[in-house]
Write an enzyme that holds these catalytic residues in place. Structure first.
Site, PDB file in Angstrom:
ATOM      1  N   ASP A 225      -6.504   1.962  -8.243  1.00 11.75           N
ATOM      2  CA  ASP A 225      -6.507   1.426  -6.884  1.00 11.75           C
ATOM      3  C   ASP A 225      -6.387   2.570  -5.891  1.00 11.75           C
ATOM      4  OD1 ASP A 225      -6.352  -0.044  -4.599  1.00 11.75           O
ATOM      5  OD2 ASP A 225      -4.389  -0.957  -5.028  1.00 11.75           O
ATOM      6  N   LYS A 232      -5.447   4.848   0.281  1.00  7.05           N
ATOM      7  CA  LYS A 232      -4.009   5.072   0.185  1.00  7.05           C
ATOM      8  C   LYS A 232      -3.695   6.548   0.422  1.00  7.05           C
ATOM      9  CE  LYS A 232      -2.881   1.614  -3.404  1.00  7.05           C
ATOM     10  NZ  LYS A 232      -1.894   0.810  -2.675  1.00  7.05           N
ATOM     11  N   ASP A 243      -2.435  -0.043 -12.027  1.00 15.63           N
ATOM     12  CA  ASP A 243      -2.790  -1.262 -11.309  1.00 15.63           C
ATOM     13  C   ASP A 243      -3.563  -2.259 -12.180  1.00 15.63           C
ATOM     14  OD1 ASP A 243      -2.192  -2.494  -8.929  1.00 15.63           O
ATOM     15  OD2 ASP A 243      -4.083  -1.962  -7.965  1.00 15.63           O
ATOM     16  N   ARG A 306      -5.540  -9.598  -4.936  1.00 17.12           N
ATOM     17  CA  ARG A 306      -5.666 -11.040  -4.676  1.00 17.12           C
ATOM     18  C   ARG A 306      -7.127 -11.453  -4.616  1.00 17.12           C
ATOM     19  NH1 ARG A 306      -2.315 -10.337   0.814  1.00 17.12           N
ATOM     20  NH2 ARG A 306      -1.486  -8.623  -0.434  1.00 17.12           N
TER      21      ARG A 306
HETATM   22  N1  BES Z   1      -1.638  -2.269  -6.198  1.00 18.35           N
HETATM   23  C1  BES Z   1      -1.089  -2.409  -4.912  1.00 18.35           C
HETATM   24  C2  BES Z   1       0.359  -2.902  -4.916  1.00 18.35           C
HETATM   25  C3  BES Z   1       1.407  -2.030  -5.520  1.00 18.35           C
HETATM   26  C4  BES Z   1       1.738  -0.815  -4.947  1.00 18.35           C
HETATM   27  C5  BES Z   1       2.135  -2.492  -6.604  1.00 18.35           C
HETATM   28  C6  BES Z   1       2.748  -0.063  -5.507  1.00 18.35           C
HETATM   29  C7  BES Z   1       3.152  -1.751  -7.147  1.00 18.35           C
HETATM   30  C8  BES Z   1       3.456  -0.521  -6.593  1.00 18.35           C
HETATM   31  C9  BES Z   1      -1.879  -3.431  -4.089  1.00 18.35           C
HETATM   32  O1  BES Z   1      -3.242  -3.520  -4.374  1.00 18.35           O
HETATM   33  C10 BES Z   1      -1.754  -3.025  -2.662  1.00 18.35           C
HETATM   34  O2  BES Z   1      -2.191  -1.982  -2.320  1.00 18.35           O
HETATM   35  N2  BES Z   1      -1.112  -3.889  -1.881  1.00 18.35           N
HETATM   36  C11 BES Z   1      -0.878  -3.643  -0.513  1.00 18.35           C
HETATM   37  C12 BES Z   1      -1.195  -4.914   0.232  1.00 18.35           C
HETATM   38  C13 BES Z   1      -1.316  -4.743   1.725  1.00 18.35           C
HETATM   39  C14 BES Z   1      -2.520  -3.919   2.069  1.00 18.35           C
HETATM   40  C15 BES Z   1      -1.426  -6.114   2.335  1.00 18.35           C
HETATM   41  C16 BES Z   1       0.597  -3.271  -0.343  1.00 18.35           C
HETATM   42  O3  BES Z   1       1.438  -3.807  -1.052  1.00 18.35           O
HETATM   43  O4  BES Z   1       0.876  -2.411   0.486  1.00 18.35           O
HETATM   44 ZN    ZN Z   2      -3.823  -2.972  -6.294  1.00 16.21          ZN
HETATM   45 ZN    ZN Z   3      -4.435  -2.136  -3.233  1.00 14.12          ZN
END
Ligand code: BES
Ligand code: ZN
Ligand code: ZN
Length: 451
Positions: A225, A232, A243, A306
């Site tokens: 990811d 990121k 991920d 999601r």
């Molecule tokens: N894979 C990440 C979530 C994640 C990050 C899980 C670190 C465990 C540790 C997910 O795809 C993501 O980036 N989520 C974002 C959502 C936001 C953009 C609404 C997040 O959690 O910041």
């Molecule tokens: Zn993710």
């Molecule tokens: Zn993500």
């Protein structure tokens, strides 16, 4: 993985004692033992152990300090610390034996010299030995998949892992790959995965008898990811090989279910993609018509989990299973809410959530329910589509992500959603740093109870 257990009843005894029990126990020991422990300043602190020699300098017994005799991880400091050999404990639980097996885990795929190292074995004579070894192997599969770098754990590699597992237990696997995803109406899986040279796919595994209760598992398989165009920062990207932790969880869980031969009709759906950046990447502001027909506006390409899950959940619901369980490394917000070592869970059926809580306690596999708080759904509103994939603020981020998923679960389906870290950020006995199964054993016991 039978190598963590032995059937040698003459194995060296291990004595577990709390600090309170220790002094009384010591007074009943031979002088040599008392002198040894006193002279080595042994105190029976939790996790502190001593190898007690006999007259010939051989190990006669091992004494281990514990805080609470019921803690499953009590013995887990030992397998890698004791000299290789056979050991036994007067009284221990199945969970403590399982922890021994889990403590023998090492990820040495890229350290060939460390392969096949012998660790101390635990004497375990029970009908449950095969079952225990199967559970250890299932969790090792989950850990291995997560620990494997993205370059070696792309969508096709996840499919290979599913096929290997299927072969072992006589399950079947089919895949919908690349542009076929569009043809078969999986638009969100395609959109998230299309920028990668590693073709996106939906992996579909089936096992069991049609007469049995249908349980469908869905696992987020984002092999890496990057965040997509909403890239990121370096720190946030560093561990994103994990991920696909949801995919690793559902394959580990499927492994346990099939090894235990649970009377269920099992289906496992894994949307496997890389969230990459390229000229054809999906963009913030794009609108995608999902498999369900609902339209979603992309607010943030980093809320990709999601998106791949929603089409898989729509497909899962189309067969009306008795229960759908999904596992996903879905949000950073879940980690803020419950930390990295507790699985956050959600359900549209509070009875299922209560059963899960009971199994979480009985298996010492921490999970905590968060609410599907309806009023927060408005945080996902879009002016040009049915729903947006992320909210304006991060408040309640694990909840809004779960509410997004719930939009794709039909009301008749019981649904349990796990938002997990899938990774130990620190080392604890039996739980090395790196990939970890979280909530998996609790979910297995729940399924066993329901089947
Ligand atoms: N894979 C990440 C979530 C994640 C990050 C899980 C670190 C465990 C540790 C997910 O795809 C993501 O980036 N989520 C974002 C959502 C936001 C953009 C609404 C997040 O959690 O910041
Ligand atoms: Zn993710
Ligand atoms: Zn993500």
């Amino acid at each position: 993985m039978t190598h963590c257990f032995t059937n040698n009843a003459n194995a060296t005894p291990i004595i577990c004692l709390t600090a309170a029990e220790y002094n009384d126990w010591l007074t009943h020991q031979a002088d040599l033992t008392q002198n040894w422990l006193n002279n080595t300043a042994y105190q029976a602190k939790p996790g502190q152990f001593s190898l007690i020699p006999d007259q010939d300098g051989l190990i006669s017994q091992v004494v281990l300090g514990v805080e609470d005799h019921n803690d499953m991880w009590n013995l887990a400091v030992l397998p890698k610390s004791l000299p290789a050999g056979d050991y036994r404990v007067e009284q221990h639980s199945n969970l403590q034996a399982l922890a021994w097996g889990l403590a023998c885990y090492e990820f040495n795929r890229y350290l060939p010299s460390k392969k096949n190292k012998e660790f101390a074995k635990l004497y375990y004579d029970s009908d449950d030995t095969a079952n225990l070894s199967a559970q250890v192997a299932a969790i090792a599969l989950t850990r291995d998949m997560i620990n494997t770098p993205a370059s070696d754990m792309m969508p096709s590699n996840i499919a290979d892992a599913a096929k290997t597992l299927a072969k072992q237990f006589g399950a079947s696997v089919s895949e919908t790959i690349g542009d076929d995803l569009l043809e078969q109406n999986y638009p969100t899986i395609h959109a998230v995965g299309r920028a990668s040279i590693h073709t996106p796919r939906l992996i579909d595994m089936r096992w069991g008898k049609p007469a049995d209760k249908k349980i469908t598992l869905v696992g987020k398989g984002v092999c890496f990811d990057s965040g997509g165009l909403d890239i990121k920062p370096g720190k946030g990207m560093r561990w994103m090989k994990k991920d696909m932790g949801g995919a690793a969880h559902v394959l580990g869980l499927a492994n346990m279910i099939m090894a235990a031969n649970l009377p269920v009709q099992l289906r496992v759906l894994i949307p496997a993609v890389e969230n990459a950046i390229s000229d054809n990447a999906f963009r913030p502001g794009d609108v995608i018509t999902t498999r369900s027909g609902k339209t979603v506006e992309i607010d943030n390409t980093d809320a990709e989990g999601r998106l791949v899950l929603c089409d898989a959940l729509t497909e899962a619901c189309s067969e009306n299973p008795a229960l759908i369980i999904d596992f996903a490394t879905l949000t950073g917000a879940a980690r803020v809410a419950v930390g990295t070592e507790i699985a956050a869970c959600f359900s549209n059926n509070d009875d299922i959530a209560s059963l899960l809580k009971a199994e979480s306690e009985s298996t010492q596999d921490p999970a905590w329910q968060l609410p599907l708080h309806k009023p927060y759904k408005s945080m996902l509103s879009s002016t040009i589509a049915d729903i947006a994939n992320s909210a304006e603020t991060g408040y309640g981020g694990a909840i809004t992500a779960a509410l997004y998923l719930q939009e794709f679960v039909t009301n008749e389906c019981d649904w349990l959603h796990f938002d997990v870290m899938a990774f130990n950020t620190r080392e604890r006995p039996g739980r090395p740093k790196g990939g970890e199964a979280m909530g998996l054993r609790a979910a297995f016991n729940l399924i066993a109870k329901l089947s």
